[in-house]
Design an enzyme around this catalytic site. Structure first.
Site, PDB file in Angstrom:
ATOM      1  N   PRO A  32       0.786  -1.238   0.000  1.00  0.00           N
ATOM      2  CA  PRO A  32       0.000   0.000   0.000  1.00  0.00           C
ATOM      3  C   PRO A  32       0.822   1.294   0.000  1.00  0.00           C
ATOM      4  O   PRO A  32       0.775   2.085   0.948  1.00  0.00           O
ATOM      5  CB  PRO A  32      -0.822  -0.142   1.281  1.00  0.00           C
ATOM      6  CG  PRO A  32       0.062  -0.927   2.190  1.00  0.00           C
ATOM      7  CD  PRO A  32       0.759  -1.908   1.297  1.00  0.00           C
ATOM      8  N   CYS A  33       1.527   1.548  -1.091  1.00  0.00           N
ATOM      9  CA  CYS A  33       2.342   2.760  -1.182  1.00  0.00           C
ATOM     10  C   CYS A  33       1.479   4.023  -1.224  1.00  0.00           C
ATOM     11  O   CYS A  33       2.000   5.123  -1.039  1.00  0.00           O
ATOM     12  CB  CYS A  33       3.300   2.690  -2.361  1.00  0.00           C
ATOM     13  SG  CYS A  33       2.517   2.423  -3.951  1.00  0.00           S
TER      14      CYS A  33
END
EC number: 2.1.1.63
Length: 175
Positions: free
Chosen positions: A141-142
């Site tokens: 989940p950047c």
């Protein structure tokens, strides 16, 4: 020319190496392709334009499960993914992606904070570069990594998608 054959349920090239398979799912944020190598999920694509030309479009059990989990996440019913992931990248990028993967649902960290967590406090720019090279956005989940002053910064799928994902998590998170 690339020749394909099917071997024990896996598309293979001339020498029997595993071929990349990709399948697209329609979502509220557009078509999302998920790719795998026969053992783990390797990439996520926003739209078909970024898919390598040598990828075989086919749905496998692994892609079906990854797609199901992605759709559950986008519906606000899933907070963590439980499929094997195998993003290709340098040792530094792997460390960054591991730290990013540990950011809890609905929370954010700055690039500087991620750099500190991996023991490289002066590497905030390198953390940003690793995020830009993340082959598995959403699964890793950047979108949860933001600028030092809380501003939204670049995202592979575009800032509108980053904003959407953060809003989704805020609506469905417990704070």
């Amino acid at each position: 020319m690339l020749y394909l054959h099917y071997q024990q349920g896996i598309f293979c090239g001339i020498a029997g190496e595993r071929m990349k398979r990709v399948f697209f799912y329609q979502t509220d944020i557009g078509d999302i392709g998920i790719a795998e190598n026969g053992q783990a999920v390797t990439e996520l694509y926003f739209g078909a334009a970024t898919v390598p030309p040598d990828a075989v479009q086919a749905q496998t059990e692994l892609l079906r499960e990854a797609g199901r989990q992605l759709l559950e996440y986008l519906a606000g019913r899933r907070r963590q993914f439980a499929v094997p992931l195998a993003p290709a990248g340098t040792a530094f990028r792997q460390r960054v992606w591991q730290a990013v993967g540990a950011i809890p649902y609905g929370q954010t960290l700055s690039y500087q904070e991620v750099a500190q967590r991996i023991g490289k406090p002066s590497a905030a720019r390198a953390v940003g570069n690793a995020n830009r090279r993340n082959p598995l956005p959403v699964f890793i989940p950047c979108h949860r990594v933001i600028g030092a002053k809380g501003q939204l910064t670049g995202y592979l799928g575009g800032l509108d998608i980053k904003k959407y994902l953060l809003g989704l998590e805020k609506r469905h998170g417990v704070f």
